[in-house]
Design an enzyme around this catalytic site. Structure first.
Site, PDB file in Angstrom:
ATOM      1  N   LYS A 107       0.835  -1.199   0.000  1.00  0.00           N
ATOM      2  CA  LYS A 107       0.000   0.000   0.000  1.00  0.00           C
ATOM      3  C   LYS A 107       0.873   1.252   0.000  1.00  0.00           C
ATOM      4  O   LYS A 107       2.005   1.217   0.482  1.00  0.00           O
ATOM      5  CB  LYS A 107      -0.870   0.026   1.277  1.00  0.00           C
ATOM      6  CG  LYS A 107      -2.009  -0.962   1.299  1.00  0.00           C
ATOM      7  CD  LYS A 107      -2.787  -0.855   2.611  1.00  0.00           C
ATOM      8  CE  LYS A 107      -3.915  -1.869   2.677  1.00  0.00           C
ATOM      9  NZ  LYS A 107      -4.963  -1.689   1.674  1.00  0.00           N
ATOM     10  N   ASP A 154      -7.639  -3.011  10.637  1.00  0.00           N
ATOM     11  CA  ASP A 154      -8.075  -4.053   9.714  1.00  0.00           C
ATOM     12  C   ASP A 154      -8.492  -5.340  10.452  1.00  0.00           C
ATOM     13  O   ASP A 154      -8.772  -6.358   9.830  1.00  0.00           O
ATOM     14  CB  ASP A 154      -6.954  -4.339   8.708  1.00  0.00           C
ATOM     15  CG  ASP A 154      -7.491  -4.738   7.343  1.00  0.00           C
ATOM     16  OD1 ASP A 154      -8.668  -4.459   7.063  1.00  0.00           O
ATOM     17  OD2 ASP A 154      -6.722  -5.342   6.577  1.00  0.00           O
ATOM     18  N   ARG A 209     -10.285 -11.556   2.179  1.00  0.00           N
ATOM     19  CA  ARG A 209     -11.130 -12.631   1.631  1.00  0.00           C
ATOM     20  C   ARG A 209     -10.439 -13.981   1.731  1.00  0.00           C
ATOM     21  O   ARG A 209     -11.087 -15.016   1.838  1.00  0.00           O
ATOM     22  CB  ARG A 209     -11.531 -12.274   0.197  1.00  0.00           C
ATOM     23  CG  ARG A 209     -10.385 -12.099  -0.744  1.00  0.00           C
ATOM     24  CD  ARG A 209     -10.741 -11.277  -1.988  1.00  0.00           C
ATOM     25  NE  ARG A 209     -10.876  -9.855  -1.715  1.00  0.00           N
ATOM     26  CZ  ARG A 209     -11.217  -8.942  -2.616  1.00  0.00           C
ATOM     27  NH1 ARG A 209     -11.467  -9.297  -3.864  1.00  0.00           N
ATOM     28  NH2 ARG A 209     -11.326  -7.671  -2.284  1.00  0.00           N
TER      29      ARG A 209
HETATM   30  N1  BES Z   1      -7.996  -3.767   4.414  1.00  0.00           N
HETATM   31  C1  BES Z   1      -8.183  -3.415   3.069  1.00  0.00           C
HETATM   32  C2  BES Z   1      -9.488  -2.675   2.809  1.00  0.00           C
HETATM   33  C3  BES Z   1      -9.603  -1.299   3.372  1.00  0.00           C
HETATM   34  C4  BES Z   1      -9.328  -0.201   2.593  1.00  0.00           C
HETATM   35  C5  BES Z   1     -10.051  -1.118   4.654  1.00  0.00           C
HETATM   36  C6  BES Z   1      -9.471   1.059   3.112  1.00  0.00           C
HETATM   37  C7  BES Z   1     -10.187   0.144   5.155  1.00  0.00           C
HETATM   38  C8  BES Z   1      -9.912   1.237   4.397  1.00  0.00           C
HETATM   39  C9  BES Z   1      -8.202  -4.654   2.188  1.00  0.00           C
HETATM   40  O1  BES Z   1      -7.433  -5.711   2.628  1.00  0.00           O
HETATM   41  C10 BES Z   1      -7.681  -4.236   0.858  1.00  0.00           C
HETATM   42  O2  BES Z   1      -6.584  -3.801   0.796  1.00  0.00           O
HETATM   43  N2  BES Z   1      -8.502  -4.347  -0.165  1.00  0.00           N
HETATM   44  C11 BES Z   1      -8.131  -3.948  -1.477  1.00  0.00           C
HETATM   45  C12 BES Z   1      -8.710  -4.941  -2.437  1.00  0.00           C
HETATM   46  C13 BES Z   1      -8.208  -4.775  -3.855  1.00  0.00           C
HETATM   47  C14 BES Z   1      -6.757  -5.121  -3.926  1.00  0.00           C
HETATM   48  C15 BES Z   1      -9.021  -5.672  -4.747  1.00  0.00           C
HETATM   49  C16 BES Z   1      -8.705  -2.555  -1.733  1.00  0.00           C
HETATM   50  O3  BES Z   1      -9.803  -2.263  -1.300  1.00  0.00           O
HETATM   51  O4  BES Z   1      -8.002  -1.754  -2.337  1.00  0.00           O
HETATM   52 ZN    ZN Z   2      -7.126  -5.780   4.702  1.00  0.00          ZN
HETATM   53 ZN    ZN Z   3      -5.419  -5.553   2.014  1.00  0.00          ZN
END
Ligand code: BES
Ligand code: ZN
Ligand code: ZN
Length: 496
Positions: free
Chosen positions: A277, A288, A351
């Site tokens: 990220k 998270d 997931r």
């Molecule tokens: N933990 C994140 C989702 C998230 C994003 C929670 C912002 C709180 C605030 C999750 O694990 C994630 O990174 N999801 C990705 C999925 C994508 C790679 C398909 C996302 O939402 O960008």
């Molecule tokens: Zn996550």
């Molecule tokens: Zn993630």
């Protein structure tokens, strides 16, 4: 903090602050507000006339040494539209009262409910509002203001005939409010203080105190059970994963009754892994694990409320780190169910761990599933920080949850699960892939991925990524963890 019921007439109460609420219809003081107006020689009518008191939602008006009352202060809070008033309004008003007065170094106060509002659900909502408003996130500040605290918050305006209802409501509200704060406390912990092992220990301590059965699977047991999806996320971290399983069994379980499986995502820190990220805002990814914290906290409430339904809570806990052993895009993993997964993005890790969590909950006997997860940034695009995203495979089960959300005063909104979206996660080199190949619909493809592991078992997924954390303080709630979904799920389970 103590929460009392005060049956003495509110006009003569000696309290640091007397609090009540007024509506925005401006048709002059009515009912209990008229009593108050009379006792104070027309104060409310005067404030109303001068335009200082409008009744606008959550507007605050503070009067010191109000003539005619024994209270040191009178705090009037706007309740907005009379026809929209309900327990949710009262929960917020209670929270606003507490935070407003606490910040002004008041230590006790009495909230007077208006005429016709002396019900059990209202008393519960007020107690929840008080407790959740009292929660602060300053645990690690050495200079926190020790003189700012509320000793006792009282509720008045109930008649003698309404006493039993009020006391029942307060007791239930206390259990639920404290459980919600327990979840928020876990979410507030930074990832260096709350690793998967520490989360498991805290769950064990809670379960022992509450008299709940708990089993924590360590990395070896997780490997023995072939939870390949959870292990794939954990392999990039020096901290080992845990699978936390807490069970509540009612005293006289009905044969053939449903068994509820609560599965919560607990990624104690999500760097994204190799699909790392951006630095900006990454610190927030300590939350998270909010889905897991919520499910653990729900079990604490159920141990006291004792519903007549068996509940199994399954919380896969891990970090998502880009270590030398981390999984890489393109890696193919085998989940506990036997399904193969192509990991196209290591940041779609929630997931993966839920795949094994959901499968395990079914193996342990769950007949109805609910998962909660900070799953996607896309849910923030769809619903902002206002509604929880709801996804379901069985409309009757989903409708029950949506009804419970209404009763609990939590905003939730169902999104579609058409078969077309399922196509997005069909794998090229494995059974499924962990991100969608189509454009958009990121929250729905995430939900579909989990649903693949729920199979025919009625299942609900709550995407709480937008709602589990308040970026700004609200007048009734501190900035930070919200404990969202706890009240709805407690309501759902206790109403079955
Ligand atoms: N933990 C994140 C989702 C998230 C994003 C929670 C912002 C709180 C605030 C999750 O694990 C994630 O990174 N999801 C990705 C999925 C994508 C790679 C398909 C996302 O939402 O960008
Ligand atoms: Zn996550
Ligand atoms: Zn993630």
């Amino acid at each position: 903090m103590q929460i009392h019921l005060e049956l003495k007439p509110f006009i003569s109460l000696e309290t640091e602050a007397l609090v009540t609420y007024v509506f925005d219809d401006n048709d002059g003081p009515q009912g209990r507000a008229a009593e108050l107006d009379q006792a104070t020689a027309g104060l409310l009518a005067r404030l109303n006339k001068s335009g200082e008191l409008t009744g606008k939602s959550l507007e605050t008006t503070l009067i010191h040494s109000p003539a005619g009352l024994q209270a040191a202060r009178l705090l009037l809070i706007g309740a907005g539209k009379r026809e929209l008033f309900n327990a949710a309004t009262l929960r917020k008003i209670a929270g606003v009262a507490l935070r407003y007065l606490k910040s002004r170094s008041v230590h006790n106060f009495t909230l007077v409910v208006r005429e016709g509002a002396g019900t059990e659900v209202n008393a519960q909502a007020i107690a929840e509002g008080f407790l959740t408003a009292d929660f602060e996130t300053d645990k690690y500040k050495t200079d926190r203001k020790k003189d700012k605290f509320i000793d006792a918050a009282s509720i008045a305006g109930y008649s003698d005939a309404e006493k039993t209802a009020a006391e029942k409501g307060i007791a239930r509200g206390r259990v639920i409010g404290e459980a919600q704060n327990f979840a928020r406390d876990l979410v507030n912990e930074p990832s260096n203080k709350l690793t998967p092992r520490v989360l498991a220990e805290k769950a064990e301590t809670m379960a022992k105190e509450a008299g709940l059965k708990i089993e924590v699977l360590d990395e070896n047991k997780i490997a023995d059970l072939k939870m390949g999806a959870l292990l794939s996320v954990a392999q990039g971290s020096a901290e080992p994963p845990r699978m936390i399983v807490i069970t509540y069994t009612p005293a006289n379980p009905k044969p053939g009754a449903p068994v509820i499986g609560l599965v919560g995502k607990a990624v104690t820190f999500d760097t994204g892994g190799i699909s790392i990220k951006p630095a900006d805002g990454m610190e927030k990814m300590k939350y998270d694990m909010a889905g897991g914290a919520t499910m653990i906290a729900i079990m604490r409430a159920l141990a006291v409320l004792k519903p007549n339904v068996k509940v199994i809570c399954v919380v896969p806990a891990t970090e998502n780190m880009p270590g030398g052993k981390a999984q890489k895009p393109g890696d193919i993993q085998t989940a506990m169910s036997g399904k193969t997964i192509e990991v196209l993005n290591t940041d779609a890790e929630g997931r993966l761990i839920l795949a094994d969590g959901v499968h395990y909950a079914k193996q342990l006997g769950a007949t109805h599933l609910v998962d909660a997860a900070t799953l996607t940034g896309a849910i923030v695009v769809a619903l902002a920080n206002v509604n929880v995203g709801v996804f379901g495979s069985d409309q009757a089960w989903t409708d029950k949850l949506l009804a419970s959300a209404k009763e609990a005063g939590e905003k939730m909104w169902q999104l579609p699960m058409d078969d077309e979206y399922r196509e997005f996660i069909k794998g090229s080199f494995a059974d499924i892939q962990n991100i969608g190949s189509g454009k958009g619909g990121g929250s729905i493809t995430g939900a579909w991925f989990i649903r693949e592991f729920a199979g025919d078992t009625p299942w609900i997924h709550l995407d709480i990524a937008g709602t589990a954390w308040n970026d700004d303080a609200k007048p009734w709630l501190a900035k930070g963890p919200t404990g969202v979904a706890l009240r709805t799920l407690v309501q759902l389970i206790t109403s079955l």
